[in-house]
Design a protein around this motif. Structure first.
Motif, mmCIF file in Angstrom:
data_model
loop_
_atom_site.group_PDB
_atom_site.id
_atom_site.type_symbol
_atom_site.label_atom_id
_atom_site.label_comp_id
_atom_site.label_asym_id
_atom_site.label_seq_id
_atom_site.Cartn_x
_atom_site.Cartn_y
_atom_site.Cartn_z
ATOM 1 N N ASP A 1 9.205 10.917 -2.129
ATOM 2 C CA ASP A 1 8.648 12.205 -2.526
ATOM 3 C C ASP A 1 7.914 12.037 -3.838
ATOM 4 O O ASP A 1 8.263 11.173 -4.639
ATOM 5 N N HIS B 1 4.473 0.701 1.850
ATOM 6 C CA HIS B 1 4.308 -0.220 2.974
ATOM 7 C C HIS B 1 3.924 -1.584 2.419
ATOM 8 O O HIS B 1 2.790 -1.776 1.980
ATOM 9 N N ASP C 1 10.116 5.860 2.712
ATOM 10 C CA ASP C 1 9.453 7.114 2.363
ATOM 11 C C ASP C 1 9.814 7.499 0.939
ATOM 12 O O ASP C 1 10.851 7.085 0.416
ATOM 13 N N GLU D 1 20.722 12.404 2.108
ATOM 14 C CA GLU D 1 21.084 11.110 2.676
ATOM 15 C C GLU D 1 20.907 9.992 1.656
ATOM 16 O O GLU D 1 21.350 8.870 1.863
ATOM 17 N N THR D 2 20.226 10.244 0.571
ATOM 18 C CA THR D 2 20.089 9.178 -0.412
ATOM 19 C C THR D 2 21.426 8.950 -1.089
ATOM 20 O O THR D 2 22.312 9.795 -1.067
ATOM 21 N N THR E 1 9.083 -0.918 4.640
ATOM 22 C CA THR E 1 8.596 0.458 4.476
ATOM 23 C C THR E 1 9.737 1.378 4.035
ATOM 24 O O THR E 1 10.891 1.149 4.403
ATOM 25 N N ARG F 1 10.158 9.366 -5.898
ATOM 26 C CA ARG F 1 11.566 9.464 -5.501
ATOM 27 C C ARG F 1 11.763 8.821 -4.140
ATOM 28 O O ARG F 1 11.497 9.455 -3.117
ATOM 29 N N PRO F 2 12.182 7.572 -4.100
ATOM 30 C CA PRO F 2 12.330 6.897 -2.804
ATOM 31 C C PRO F 2 13.566 7.379 -2.051
ATOM 32 O O PRO F 2 14.539 7.839 -2.652
ATOM 33 N N TYR F 3 13.479 7.325 -0.727
ATOM 34 C CA TYR F 3 14.625 7.635 0.124
ATOM 35 C C TYR F 3 15.123 6.324 0.709
ATOM 36 O O TYR F 3 14.533 5.809 1.649
ATOM 37 N N MET F 4 16.191 5.815 0.137
ATOM 38 C CA MET F 4 16.605 4.476 0.526
ATOM 39 C C MET F 4 17.133 4.432 1.957
ATOM 40 O O MET F 4 17.182 3.372 2.565
ATOM 41 N N HIS F 5 17.539 5.598 2.487
ATOM 42 C CA HIS F 5 18.030 5.542 3.876
ATOM 43 C C HIS F 5 16.876 5.338 4.847
ATOM 44 O O HIS F 5 17.090 5.022 6.004
ATOM 45 N N GLN G 1 0.834 -1.198 0.000
ATOM 46 C CA GLN G 1 0.000 0.000 0.000
ATOM 47 C C GLN G 1 0.866 1.244 0.000
ATOM 48 O O GLN G 1 1.997 1.211 0.478
ATOM 49 N N LEU H 1 -0.503 0.081 -7.714
ATOM 50 C CA LEU H 1 -0.854 1.187 -6.820
ATOM 51 C C LEU H 1 -1.186 2.434 -7.622
ATOM 52 O O LEU H 1 -0.792 2.566 -8.779
ATOM 53 N N THR I 1 1.113 4.745 1.809
ATOM 54 C CA THR I 1 0.576 5.371 3.011
ATOM 55 C C THR I 1 0.785 6.884 2.944
ATOM 56 O O THR I 1 1.450 7.386 2.043
ATOM 57 N N GLY I 2 0.198 7.557 3.923
ATOM 58 C CA GLY I 2 0.292 9.008 3.953
ATOM 59 C C GLY I 2 -0.746 9.602 3.015
ATOM 60 O O GLY I 2 -1.307 8.912 2.167
ATOM 61 N N ARG J 1 4.494 13.998 -0.318
ATOM 62 C CA ARG J 1 5.334 12.834 -0.004
ATOM 63 C C ARG J 1 4.450 11.720 0.518
ATOM 64 O O ARG J 1 3.292 11.942 0.874
ATOM 65 N N THR K 1 -6.897 -0.303 -6.990
ATOM 66 C CA THR K 1 -6.224 0.985 -6.831
ATOM 67 C C THR K 1 -7.139 2.025 -6.201
ATOM 68 O O THR K 1 -6.663 2.993 -5.641
ATOM 69 N N TYR L 1 -5.833 4.140 8.179
ATOM 70 C CA TYR L 1 -5.813 3.773 6.755
ATOM 71 C C TYR L 1 -4.703 4.512 6.030
ATOM 72 O O TYR L 1 -4.128 4.001 5.076
ATOM 73 N N HIS L 2 -4.384 5.718 6.497
ATOM 74 C CA HIS L 2 -3.393 6.535 5.789
ATOM 75 C C HIS L 2 -2.023 6.527 6.435
ATOM 76 O O HIS L 2 -1.159 7.307 6.059
ATOM 77 N N SER L 3 -1.829 5.703 7.444
ATOM 78 C CA SER L 3 -0.520 5.724 8.107
ATOM 79 C C SER L 3 0.092 4.331 8.085
ATOM 80 O O SER L 3 -0.618 3.325 8.048
ATOM 81 N N THR L 4 1.411 4.318 8.102
ATOM 82 C CA THR L 4 2.117 3.037 8.053
ATOM 83 C C THR L 4 2.081 2.356 9.408
ATOM 84 O O THR L 4 1.545 1.271 9.575
#
Lengths: 652, 643, 364
Positions: free
Chosen positions: A480, A395, A478, C55-56, A476, A419-423, A383, A529, A385-386, A391, B135, B195-198
């Protein structure tokens, strides 16, 4: 006996038995819980490599063969998929998920890597473009941004003899593509019987695309028999669908699911409040009755036994042993005896006569013994999220129901504007049933990550990890959401962009329950998605260009205006001739007014008014006002004149 | 004098300096009058559906016939279930959904609000659209207890029946989620936020477990409110609730679709804000508008749908009201048609308005028409702030030094004083000299007061409910004495000059104005109401000493003293009457709520749903009021730096 | 109290920096979530300064992460050194700033000018002290009595300054090449700045313009925007020969308003740099529209986040809301900038014509 193993039967045959029939087809039927029916079609054709090289095609589709030759494709896997496989209630996926793809279109192929990267990309674009022509799909939209080069997720299925050069794997997806009959028709065209005879005659767009889940696949691979005779090129076409029995048995002329007539309603009399006007619907029990002709709208027409040495069965039904199945054959009611039968699988072979119809009927039946439900290797869901369009977070939840751990490869190919943040990547696991246990980090054995380049290349993420026994792994990170140029948005910009499903490969594991020894392991895919991106106002380009330019011009203008000019005391500025002229005119008018006043009133009033006027006019133009007054204002208003004079002097 | 000098002094000209009080008064009057003209046909519009894909009421609805029997059965079942314990009830609901063929899951949640714990569990089921690709999803919601706390028998039963009916259709392009929260505020809030949070991080106020089953992006949510038991009851109208948390509104298209389907297709009348009898007259429109403004400015949840709106999920509640001849089936058909329309959507609802004030179910005023009202109110503060800033830039020179000032000019300001009466515009003498501004102290005071605002905010939102009224009384008492005390301290200790007082007020008003105009774009009604209540603040000036009053020159000491006392007493009374806590109590009394209940609601909104109304009251309005008080009193006590 | 004032009088710098550090640490301690919060604000963080992005794993991001944070310090640093007439250090600092994010290079001419000016003054003072034994050389006096021979040649000084700068740049490139695997960092840094591939909303003028720009004209307008930014540096130097510090500060303002990935941080840095021109405040507030401009800034700082929220999160407002506010913001900054230019020029003018003080003047 496991469904998955059964379904790999033809494959096993193909690779094991020495004499490979040049063409064989098979339909596998299996009722699923809650009134669903699984139907798996499998069409296998093959040709010797020499014949292939010499463009001598018999059952192998020529159109496809030429495309493959032209694009130097060693092995091709093409998938069209729609809907979801509900593994909560339907159990493990057919063919170990090896013949299914993510929602939309998915394609991966091994190409000759001779000639370097550029040549390979050239071949790849050739391949997808010609395939898109062949299958009426927008495969040609698979460009650099939608192509990845997975490392661990896929392995060649084909056994290749010596002489084969080095190969390169490319993988592309089109999650937004809607699969439809226009893709099925060319698919059937590839078959030797063109869907007119044999099991393929059941394949009709209305039914196939009314299914809850359907996937079409085309797999081309070289097969080299162990017996040292020459290698063959094998094409395997499969169509797997899951039909809602009740829905697909509705008459085609009236597909609307109106409320049933009250008398047809089965009520649960046990309820205390049961009454003629109050009916608690009874839970369905037992197996539903169905028949091929009702479900597919037509019985099997004739048969498609073309190749010599094809002694295989055409249709297999997987039902409990004590379930009554009668196969009607021809117009008459003579039933067809099972061709083979082991405890819950019955195999039938269609008679060779071309135009006789065959129908399979299964009656409503209450059976105590529940069919054995084999669990899938893993349950996976993913899914976003957010909320908001700036951003978000990814998950993915992977649950291992088995008592032993499993090694998996998790593949994601993301569009560049995500744009994933791999850290921020976290992979944690906790026991599924007991939540009190703390979550622990899962160690990643391998991680392949190719960062995206704006408008050039998507992100490719591949993880090799182990899912502990009877526990859930949560993955999981994050990301952008980029904002695009307004020309880069689709017409339905506010719907969002589709993100391709994640591909999970469960590596074969000797101890694992599902492991059946072959190198592929089993696959499952999450759903695709929807990624909402911030949208600009599409009607604005001109306004924006104008407004921004105006602001910049303002700054530029005012600053340089200050820079290039020099300061002068206001008093030193010579009055512009125009201003002088205006002032004179005004003065003249004022004076005339005054003189008129002076005439009308007596001199007394005249004086004072004259004075005031002079004072007033002094503001505008002393000399003019003063001069006029001297003539007009009568005797002794020189004072007014004087005041105006010196006031005016002030003003020069 | 020279032209250049004249031009320079133009900005300091007495005319310009006398204007602002009238200007801001004008702003306020126009702003308030503005709302009253909105109901006119010229300033409001007929609603219309602007998203073409929706096609409201174009489909034929088949819900009926034998489904009615099923509905009755489910209603009986729900009634039976309602007698059981909570666990059994949840299990039973889960069972029914399972039989219907949904994937069922439950979500326990716990909130701690005003010292009390609220526990509950959401039961929900996922109906996977046969050909959907997971979706998108839409939510059909029926809270177990509706907003008034009545058990929602028919609503839940209808939702179940509809789910069973929907299951048979293959047309759904989006998944359908059937959500049955145990109550109408916490449940939906917990569900939609999870639903909107991890991960669900546990805080002191909320402990929400994550959702085991999720679908795609939520497109819309529709809640049914039909609290009628097995005995049944026919309703007259559908009341459509649409206010979200913090006055956020769902897309107008969703509302229009509901209205079009209900009244156009099914012939069910729709009402807004419970206006059962709405003869489309000016008076009724104005009443609807007023009700809308009040509910929106409260910012509280108005139904189970409210929690969804802040997450950009357009949501409404269909509430049955009145006695009429419509039955559950027509409500069911309405819902069916509504879901068919939402199902048609290709994109997330974005075409129509998100800012509107409804005057009737089918009439609205759009933002362009009503925003100026709030902006004018905010502007009035800014005008005064600017004027004070300019004034503070110049200190009057001694009257003896007035050469240019002729007699007439001498008189003018005094006349001002008499005219305006309570609030006295400080009109500087004709000639002034520019002065360096001392801004440190005023800035410090304004900041300090704003920070102090967080004390009542914290107290009223975190104390246990039985202490809340006490806390309010305490806050009232302190805020009534605070200005006098501070101002005395300032004038006595720091010897604040008139200029500093002016700068202080200017800053505070500028801040108030800017904040309100920003707030107007987020929650118009709240900004408007606060603006109206705070509007007198821009007329507050330091109290005049009786000795300064021109017409009392000749009076004797004792008389002067009495006048002083009288003035201070009257103005203090007026000022106190405008203090936030007092106004709060007055509003409670007017609307007939008990204060404690209101306070608990505010605390609930703040803790559970992030309603920022109380923040605006205590951290924006209250500080401005206190500063106003300081300014006013500063005149009375020791007359500061007034020469 | 006295002690404090004494300490402050003794070493103001120390006190200042200690206070600043204390505040920073205190903030960090009190609000642990603050850094995240700040990095997530659209107005504050831009692709090139976003700490999170840094940090990426890509180097472009890693590399330019330091940019925004260091740029300001570097600019300030070089200015301060220029004031102390240390040409080398100043040039090096500019190089460092420009190395991480292109546009500070535009500060080179004004800072060079500043350096040169200070050098002249110093040499003049030397001359003074050598001639009149130990007379205190205050600048006015030196300006009066300085023989040009003792002054360094402007041309050769300029050459030396530029040379220093180039060397520093070269050194920095070499150094970066050492720590990074390949030369690819050069295009990946500078193309990001030049071509504006990332259109994330920020407080600047560029993003929405280039979202809505037609592809055919994109590169053309990129060129125009950059040229426009460049076009200020030299004119400022020419006009403000006698007050180079003003030139530097104004140039910083230009950058803060017109830079591609603008953010509130730059604007803030510039506003604080305005204090270097404190003597102009009275002029601006006397003759220009400073208070309205600042009030506008206040409004847009409040409205900006609100509209961004409405667009991105609530979804109830569209992009134009936020765009309009960025326009207002830039406009307000521009007004301040123009006022400062006016004040600086007028200050210069009044210096030579004292009788013009406080009078109305015209421009010709």
């Amino acid at each position: 006996m496991k469904l998955s193993q059964l379904l790999t039967l033809p494959v096993a045959l193909a690779s094991a038995v020495l004499a490979i029939p040049e063409y064989s087809e098979h339909l596998h039927l299996r009722p699923l819980p809650n009134g669903y029916l699984y139907a798996g079609f499998n069409f296998t054709a093959s040709t010797t490599l020499s014949a292939y090289e010499s463009q001598h095609f018999r059952y192998f589709p020529r159109s496809l063969g030429q495309i493959l030759q032209h694009s130097h494709t060693q092995e091709l896997h093409l998938r069209f998929a729609l809907g979801r496989w509900d593994d909560e209630s339907w159990g493990s996926r057919p063919r170990d998920g090896r013949r299914e793809g993510g929602t939309g279109v998915e394609i991966w192929a091994w190409l000759d890597s001779g000639g370097g990267r550029v040549a390979v990309e050239e071949r790849w674009s050739n391949l997808v473009n010609s395939l898109s022509g062949l299958f009426c799909a927008s495969l040609n939209f698979i460009d650099g941004t939608k192509t990845t080069r997975p490392v661990l997720s896929f392995e060649p299925e084909g056994t290749r003899g010596e002489g084969g050069g080095s190969m390169e794997l490319l993988h592309g997806t089109l999650p937004h593509e809607v699969v439809c009959t226009e893709n099925l028709t060319p698919f059937l065209k590839l078959l030797p019987c063109k869907g007119k005879a044999g099991v393929s005659s059941l394949l009709d767009g209305h039914k196939v695309f009314d299914a809850n889940w359907q996937t079409m696949s085309i797999d081309v691979r070289p097969v080299c028999p162990v017996g040292g005779e020459e290698c063959r090129l094998e094409i395997q076409q499969t169509v797997d669908i899951v039909l809602d029995v009740e829905r697909s048995m509705r008459p085609r002329d009236d597909p609307i699911p109106r409320p049933r007539p009250i008398e047809e309603l089965e009520c649960d009399e046990s309820k205390s409040y049961h009454a003629p006007d109050t009916c608690y619907p009874k839970r369905k029990e037992g197996e539903m009755a169905w028949s091929l002709s009702k479900i597919f709208g037509t019985p099997v027409r004739g048969s498609c036994h073309l190749a010599d040495g094809d002694e295989g069965s055409d249709i297999g039904i997987e039902v409990l042993p004590d379930r009554l199945v009668n196969v009607l054959h021809g117009g008459s009611n003579d039933t067809l005896a099972p061709h083979k039968q082991n405890h819950d699988l019955r195999l039938f072979r269609l008679p060779d006569s071309a135009r006789q119809h065959t129908d399979i009927m299964v009656s409503q039946q209450v059976i105590q013994q529940v069919p054995l439900q084999n669990q899938p290797p893993l349950y996976a869901s993913r899914q976003i999220t957010g909320f908001g369009q700036e951003r978000g977070g990814m998950h993915a939840v992977i649950r291992n129901p088995h008592p032993d751990q499993q090694r998996i490869v998790y593949l994601e190919s993301l569009p560049w504007f995500l744009r994933p943040y791999m850290h921020t990547l976290k992979v944690q696991s906790h026991p599924t049933n007991s939540h009190d246990k703390p979550t622990m980090d899962v160690k990643l054995e391998k991680m392949y990550y190719t960062p995206a380049l704006d408008r050039l290349r998507g992100t490719h993420l591949e993880l090799l990890l182990t899912v502990p026994a009877e526990s859930t792994v949560e993955l999981t990170y994050d990301f952008d959401k980029a904002i695009l140029r307004y020309t880069e948005y689709p017409p339905d910009a506010n719907r969002g962009f589709d993100v391709a499903p994640a591909v999970i490969r469960v590596l074969p594991n000797n101890t694992a329950g599902n492991g059946n020894g072959n190198a592929q392991g089993s696959y499952l895919r999450t759903t695709s998605l929807l990624l909402p991106l911030p949208t600009p106002d599409f009607s604005m380009p001109y306004n924006v260009i104008i407004l921004t330019s105006t602001v910049i011009a303002l700054g530029f203008g005012s600053i340089f205006n200050l820079l290039v000019r020099r300061f002068v005391l206001a008093e030193e500025v010579p009055p512009s001739p125009l201003a002088l002229r205006v002032a004179q005119v005004a003065g003249a008018v004022g004076a005339i007014v005054q003189s008129l006043k002076g005439r009308l009133r007596g001199t007394e009033v005249g004086q004072s008014s004259g004075r005031k006027a002079a004072g007033g006019e002094g503001g505008m133009n002393g000399s003019g006002g003063g001069a006029k007054l001297n003539e007009s204002g009568g005797k002794d208003d020189w004072a007014g004149g004087a005041t105006s004079q010196d006031e005016s002097r002030k003003h020069r | 004098m020279a032209l250049s000098a004249r031009l320079l002094t133009l900005r300091h000209s007495p005319i310009l300096l006398q204007l602002p009080p009238y200007l801001s008064a004008l702003c306020i009057l126009i702003g308030i009058a503005w709302l009253s003209i909105l109901p006119l046909n010229e300033y409001s519009r007929q609603t219309y559906v602007s998203e073409n894909a929706i096609l409201p009421g174009q489909v034929h609805t088949y819900f009926g016939g034998s489904e009615h029997n099923v509905f009755r059965a489910y209603r009986q079942e729900v009634y039976q279930i309602s007698q059981w314990s909570e666990e059994d009830r949840l299990a039973a609901l889960g069972n029914v959904m399972q039989e219907i063929g949904l994937r069922v899951a439950a979500q326990p949640y716990r909130f701690t609000v005003a010292g009390e714990e609220v526990n509950g569990t959401n039961v929900y089921g996922l109906l996977q659209g046969p050909r959907a690709d997971a979706t998108e999803a839409m939510v059909l919601m029926a809270a177990w207890r509706n907003f008034e706390g009545k058990i929602n028998y028919s609503g839940v039963a209808l939702a179940l029946t509809l789910a069973r009916y929907f299951k048979r259709w293959s047309i759904w392009s989006k998944d359908i989620i059937l959500l049955i929260p145990m109550d109408s505020t916490y449940g939906p809030e917990a569900w939609v936020s999870a639903y909107h949070s991890t991960t669900s991080e546990v805080t002191t106020t909320r402990n929400i477990s994550s959702l085991p089953i999720k679908a795609g992006a939520l497109q819309a949510a529709v809640a049914l409110d039909y609290p009628v038991g097995p005995w049944g009851h026919r309703f007259d109208k559908l009341d459509i609730l649409y206010d979200g948390i913090n006055g956020a509104l769902p897309n107008l298209d969703l509302l229009n679709t509901a209205v079009a389907v209900a009244s156009g297709q099914m012939g069910i009348g729709c009402s807004i804000h419970g206006m059962l009898s709405h003869s489309d007259s000016y008076r009724d429109r104005l009443t609807t508008l007023a009700k809308g403004v009040v509910t929106q400015s409260a910012g509280q949840a108005t139904g189970p749908h409210s929690a969804f709106v802040p997450y950009h999920v357009d949501a409404i509640t269909l509430k049955t009201v009145g006695d009429g001849w419509h039955d559950e089936m027509s409500l069911g058909r309405t819902t069916e048609s509504l879901f068919r329309s939402i199902n048609n959507l290709l994109e997330h609802l974005h075409q129509s308005f998100f800012f509107y004030i409804l005057l009737n179910a089918n009439r609205f005023a759009s933002i362009g028409n009503y925003l100026p009202a709030a902006m004018l109110l905010a502007g009035s503060f800014t005008v005064t702030a600017l004027a004070l800033w300019v004034q503070s830039g110049q200190v009057p020179v001694e009257p003896t030094a007035k050469i240019a000032g002729t007699g007439s000019e001498e008189q003018e300001p005094k006349l001002e004083v008499v005219k305006v009466g309570e609030d006295i515009a400080l009109v500087p003498a004709a000639t002034t000299k520019a002065a360096e501004r001392e801004m440190l102290l005023p800035t410090a005071v304004v900041l300090a007061v704003h920070l102090a605002g967080f004390v009542p905010l914290y107290c009223l939102n975190s104390l246990h409910r039985e202490y809340l009224p006490l806390a309010l009384q305490a806050v009232t008492a302190t805020s009534l004495i605070l200005p006098a005390f501070t101002s005395t301290a300032l004038t006595r200790q720091f010897k604040t000059s008139t200029q500093q007082i002016q700068i202080m007020q200017s800053f505070s008003l500028l801040l108030l104005g800017a904040t309100l105009s920003t707030l107007a774009t987020l929650n118009f009604s709240l900004a408007f109401v606060i603006g109206v209540l705070a509007s007198p603040l821009s007329f507050i000036r330091p109290l005049p000493k009786a000795t300064d009053l021109p017409f009392l020159r000749s009076a004797n000491k004792q008389y002067l003293y009495n006048v002083d006392v009288a003035i201070s007493f009257v103005s203090a009374l007026l000022h106190a009457a405008l203090s936030p806590p007092v106004v709060l109590c007055a509003l409670c009394w007017y609307f007939g709520h008990d204060v404690e209940g209101v306070l608990v609601e505010m605390a609930k909104g703040w803790a559970a749903q992030g309603v920022y109304t109380s923040f605006v009251v205590w951290a924006v309005w209250w500080p401005a009021w206190v500063v106003g008080g300081i300014v006013m009193v500063s005149g009375a006590v020791g007359g500061a730096g007034r020469q | 109290m006295e002690a404090l004032t004494k300490v402050y009088r003794d070493q103001p710098k120390t006190v200042l920096f200690t206070a600043a550090a204390a505040i920073r640490i205190l903030a960090a301690l009190l609000f642990p979530a603050l850094p995240d919060l700040l990095t997530l604000r659209a107005e504050l963080s831009t692709p090139v300064n976003s700490f999170k992005r840094s940090e990426t794993v890509q180097y472009r991001k890693v590399y330019s992460s330091m940019s925004e944070d260091s740029t300001h310090t570097m600019a300030a640093y070089s200015t301060s050194h220029a004031c102390q007439a240390q040409a080398t250090t100043a040039a090096f600092a500019v190089a460092l700033a420009g190395h991480t994010s292109l546009h500070p290079v535009m500060l080179l001419p004004p800072i060079g000018l500043l350096c040169y000016d200070r050098v002249c003054v110093q040499s003049a003072e030397k001359g003074q002290t050598s001639e009149t034994d130990g007379a205190i050389a205050d600048s006015t006096k030196t300006n009066v009595a300085v023989d040009l021979r003792s002054q360094p040649q402007p041309l050769q000084f300029g050459l030396r300054f530029v040379a220093t700068f180039i060397c520093a740049e070269a050194f920095l490139f070499g150094f970066s090449r050492l720590i990074l695997p390949s030369w690819r960092f050069i295009p990946s840094i500078y193309m990001t700045l030049l071509e504006l591939p990332d259109l994330t909303p920020n407080a600047g003028l560029w993003w929405y313009f280039f979202i809505e720009m037609f592809d055919a004209f994109r590169s053309f307008f990129l060129g125009v925007f950059w040229l426009h930014m460049l076009s200020y540096s030299v004119p400022f130097c020419l006009r403000f020969q006698r007050q180079p510090l003003a030139a530097v500060v104004l140039m910083m303002g230009i950058i803060a308003v017109f830079e591609p990935y603008a953010n509130a941080g730059d604007a803030g840095a510039w506003l604080s740099c305005l204090c270097l021109l404190g003597h102009l405040f009275e002029l601006t507030s006397l003759h220009r529209y400073t208070f309205p401009a600042i009030a506008t800034l206040l409004y847009s700082t409040l409205l900006g986040p609100a509209f961004h929220h409405l667009w991105i999160y609530a979804g109830s407002g569209n992009a134009n809301f936020f765009y309009a506010i960025t326009l207002v913001w830039s406009l307000a900054l521009l007004i301040l900038l123009t006022d400062t230019v006016y004040a600086a020029l007028r200050d210069e003018w009044e210096a030579e014509r004292p009788e013009g003080k406080g009078k109305e003047i015209r421009q010709m």
